[in-house]
Design an enzyme around this catalytic site. Structure first.
Site, PDB file in Angstrom:
ATOM      1  CG  ASP A 184     -10.765  11.699  14.084  1.00 28.55           C
ATOM      2  OD1 ASP A 184     -10.496  10.522  13.481  1.00 28.55           O
ATOM      3  OD2 ASP A 184      -9.417  12.428  14.321  1.00 28.55           O
ATOM      4  CD  GLU A 444     -13.371  19.997  16.676  1.00 29.89           C
ATOM      5  OE1 GLU A 444     -14.022  19.418  15.780  1.00 29.89           O
ATOM      6  OE2 GLU A 444     -12.854  20.633  16.773  1.00 29.89           O
ATOM      7  CE1 TYR A 497      -5.637  19.550  15.660  1.00 25.39           C
ATOM      8  CE2 TYR A 497      -7.872  20.661  15.857  1.00 25.39           C
ATOM      9  CZ  TYR A 497      -6.948  19.300  17.114  1.00 25.39           C
ATOM     10  OH  TYR A 497      -7.273  18.365  17.711  1.00 25.39           O
ATOM     11  CD  GLU A 534      -9.403  18.780  20.270  1.00 25.04           C
ATOM     12  OE1 GLU A 534      -9.638  18.739  18.771  1.00 25.04           O
ATOM     13  OE2 GLU A 534     -10.726  18.260  20.741  1.00 25.04           O
TER      14      GLU A 534
HETATM   15  C1  GCB Z   1     -11.236  17.733  16.236  1.00 29.15           C
HETATM   16  C2  GCB Z   1     -12.228  16.707  17.288  1.00 29.15           C
HETATM   17  C3  GCB Z   1     -10.909  15.389  17.738  1.00 29.15           C
HETATM   18  C4  GCB Z   1     -10.568  14.703  16.335  1.00 29.15           C
HETATM   19  C5  GCB Z   1      -9.040  16.442  16.116  1.00 29.15           C
HETATM   20  C6  GCB Z   1      -8.190  15.461  15.324  1.00 29.15           C
HETATM   21  O1  GCB Z   1     -11.223  18.966  15.670  1.00 29.15           O
HETATM   22  O2  GCB Z   1     -11.972  17.186  18.262  1.00 29.15           O
HETATM   23  O3  GCB Z   1     -12.067  14.429  18.254  1.00 29.15           O
HETATM   24  O4  GCB Z   1      -9.385  14.089  16.891  1.00 29.15           O
HETATM   25  O5  GCB Z   1     -10.071  17.037  15.894  1.00 29.15           O
HETATM   26  O6  GCB Z   1      -6.940  15.537  15.194  1.00 29.15           O
HETATM   27  O7  GCB Z   1      -8.152  16.343  13.883  1.00 29.15           O
END
Ligand code: GCB
Length: 641
Positions: A184, A444, A497, A534
């Site tokens: 991404d 990941e 997330y 993250e």
């Molecule tokens: C993740 C990835 C990262 C993405 C992020 C997202 O888990 O490690 O590269 O940019 O999520 O914002 O989706």
């Protein structure tokens, strides 16, 4: 990488020993080859067969392209913006033969580079983020004092299932051919980092390693002495003949505090000033400097009278030791808590191009935020990030470019070999930086697959003997009951997330989710520390709502606050005897460019605390306030002393 090196006239692959940062000294000259290079696309991939490398100029149409920079956003041409495949760069310069070796170092070319010097193949390199170099003397005419040098670089940005990161080329039809990255961020490419020419003598210092072996403390936890181990490798002509070495450690005032005349030995430092990570209760703010020594290595000709043959200085030596207990990540026997933010090498126009302005701003903003750490997501960054982090005391988690290992076929033997090669290059380049506190081997991967399990078992075993005192991790998005690889890591790094990619809009459910996740993982691995590598929410600056809804600045603020309550339950700072949670890294410090997609407004991931132009969103103030509070928590030394 499997390749054969032919020394002398042709070098077919980049060397794998550590590459010292090109630094000026009494015996070394430096010249920058940054500037405007001739550039063109090679959409048909014919440059090699038409021997563009042997022509005095690249065939038209060419344009001038700045180096360093990714080429994608420099022009108004959408074809160049989205180009993948081959591009060519060329430039001429003069070399004066004042030195026996002139080494051409490319600090990073994304992704595959073939370098030609005066029409001959000089060096190839795979992998986009780390330096490679070649001595160009064998390629220039030997009978003049000066010579015109024509350098041509063919760069291929195509990603395949065996590149890192991997990708796939999808041919929908002859006019719609797409490169599908597995990650991404925008697939910027080109000569992204500087190109340097430097000279050395014929026998020269090839590599230096330096580590802190022991620190002794008195009853007040003041360091009384430290022992450093080092090694110096020399190479080049005459290195079989006797050469002497003088290794000196200089303090910040330039006073020699320890020295030795062996190529591999120890230095004892009395009353050392320790390198301390910033932003902890016992250390300095992230706007002030950590203590650094300089290691000066001089090699001499023997027998006397001694002539200096080469001098090299590492100006960022920090005395510090990392140790993990079941409850704390200790630096110099005091708890360290990662409170920073992830980043990308990414900015307007430059793409992933190196720019000291962007790097200086990066550190000023971390200082403002009280952020004491970042992960080099998702690839190694330019050396200058690490030198600045050494100076200010920011902690770095150095990550490989293994992002997007998302399917079984990517865990191949070819990828594994390339991954090992990248790890060796990364550790060789970055191991002497005290700021690097941990290595992350991947981001990941699909860690629930049996193929991943075998792959990471081997990769961790390979890396352990060369990890230079740093714990190993990789970031996982899997849960403990499905992840087959987290068992190999010294520290567990979670990307999580809830209330963004799941539980849409349900800020109220974050606490239970995160607490359950943390406790479940710790239950399974009772002695492993956990870090959230993250967490974040997409936020369009200027979008508001009350009650907070997804994408608004209010939502991003409340999102972070909800996670913080959950983290504090398990915090190693707040609960030194029972805690195990050692840090929080929001995703992301800055908005950054991505592929165009319905979930990426304007081709950007907008989870930044700051916009891509480095201006704060409301959540930046929430994080700043949190980090100011974290700095007040006492950090007594470990009980072992
Ligand atoms: C993740 C990835 C990262 C993405 C992020 C997202 O888990 O490690 O590269 O940019 O999520 O914002 O989706």
């Amino acid at each position: 990488m499997v390749c054969t090196c032919f020394l002398l006239l042709t070098v077919w692959c980049a060397s794998t020993h550590g590459l010292l940062y090109p630094a000026e000294s009494e015996t070394r000259q430096i010249r920058s080859l940054d500037g405007l290079w001739q550039f063109r696309l090679d959409e048909q991939g014919v440059g090699e067969t038409e021997r563009w490398f042997a022509m005095p100029n690249l065939p038209e149409p060419t344009i001038l392209m700045p180096v360093p920079a990714s080429y994608n956003d420099i022009t108004q041409n959408i074809t160049i913006h989205r180009h993948f495949g081959m591009v060519w760069y060329a430039r001429d310069f003069f070399i004066h033969k004042t030195a026996p070796r002139w080494v051409l170092q490319f600090k990073a070319v994304r992704y595959e580079a073939h370098v030609y010097v005066n029409g001959q193949s000089a060096v190839n390199h795979s992998g986009g983020h780390l330096p490679f170099e070649v001595d160009i003397i064998p390629f220039i005419s030997s009978n003049a004092n000066y010579s015109k040098v024509h350098v041509v670089v063919a760069v291929n940005s195509t990603l395949t299932p065996t590149t890192l990161p991997p990708g796939e080329v999808i041919v929908h039809n002859p006019t719609y051919i797409e490169l599908k990255p597995t990650f991404d961020f925008y697939n910027y490419a080109g000569i992204d980092h500087s190109v340097i020419l430097y000279s050395t003598s014929s026998a020269y210092i090839q590599n230096i390693t330096i580590d802190t072996e022991t620190i002794n403390y008195d009853a007040q936890h003041v360091a009384t002495s430290a022992i450093l181990t080092y090694s110096v490798e020399i190479a080049g002509n005459n290195h079989a003949n006797a050469l002497d070495v003088l290794v000196e450690l200089l303090d910040a005032n330039g006073i020699v505090v320890a020295n030795n005349t062996d190529f591999q030995s120890r230095l004892v430092v009395n009353k050392p000033n320790l390198w301390q990570p910033c932003g902890m209760n016992h250390t300095h703010p992230c706007t002030e400097q950590s203590y650094l020594y300089t290691l000066q290595v001089t090699i001499y000709n023997d027998p006397s009278p001694k002539n200096v043959v080469d001098i090299y200085r590492i100006s960022h030596v920090g005395i510090r030791i990392i140790r993990l207990t079941d409850n704390q990540f200790l630096v110099n026997e005091r708890p360290f808590y990662f409170h920073g933010a992830n980043a990308h090498e990414d900015s307007d126009i430059r793409g992933k191009g190196f720019d000291e302005v962007i790097i200086a701003k990066h550190f000023n903003l971390y200082g403002w935020l009280h952020g004491n750490s970042f992960r080099t997501s998702h690839y190694p960054y330019a050396d200058e990030f690490y030198s600045m982090a050494d100076r200010y005391g920011l902690a770095i988690i150095g990550e490989t470019p293994a992002v997007g290992l998302g399917q079984a076929s990517y865990f191949s033997q070819d990828t594994l070999e390339h991954h090992k090669q990248v790890i060796v290059e990364m550790i060789n380049r970055d191991r002497n930086h005290p700021s690097v506190l941990m290595w992350s081997l991947a981001n990941e991967p699909r860690a629930s697959l049996k193929e991943a399990n075998a792959y990471f078992n081997e990769l961790f075993n390979f890396t352990r003997p060369i990890k230079a005192g740093r714990p190993l991790t990789f970031t996982t998005y899997m849960h403990v009951n499905t992840d087959l690889c987290v068992q190999f890591a010294d520290v567990i790094s979670f990307n999580r997330y809830p209330a963004w990619y799941s539980l849409d809009g349900r800020l109220d459910l974050i606490y239970d989710y995160i607490v359950g996740d943390l406790l479940g993982t710790r239950h399974r691995f009772p002695s492993k520390l956990i870090l959230i590598s993250e967490y974040g929410a997409e936020t369009v600056p200027g979008l508001h709502s009350d009650p907070p809804l997804m994408f608004t600045e209010e939502y991003q603020k409340d999102f972070y606050s909800a996670y913080h309550v959950a983290f504090d339950n398990a915090s190693s700072l707040l609960h030194p005897d029972t805690g195990f949670f050692i840090g929080e890294l929001p995703w992301n410090m800055f908005d950054f460019a991505t592929d165009q997609d319905i979930s990426r407004v304007g081709g950007q991931n907008r989870k930044g605390l700051f916009t891509r132009q480095r201006q704060p969103k409301a959540a930046a103030f929430v994080i700043k306030n949190r980090y100011e509070q974290l700095e007040l928590i006492p950090t007594p030394p470990s009980k072992i002393l």
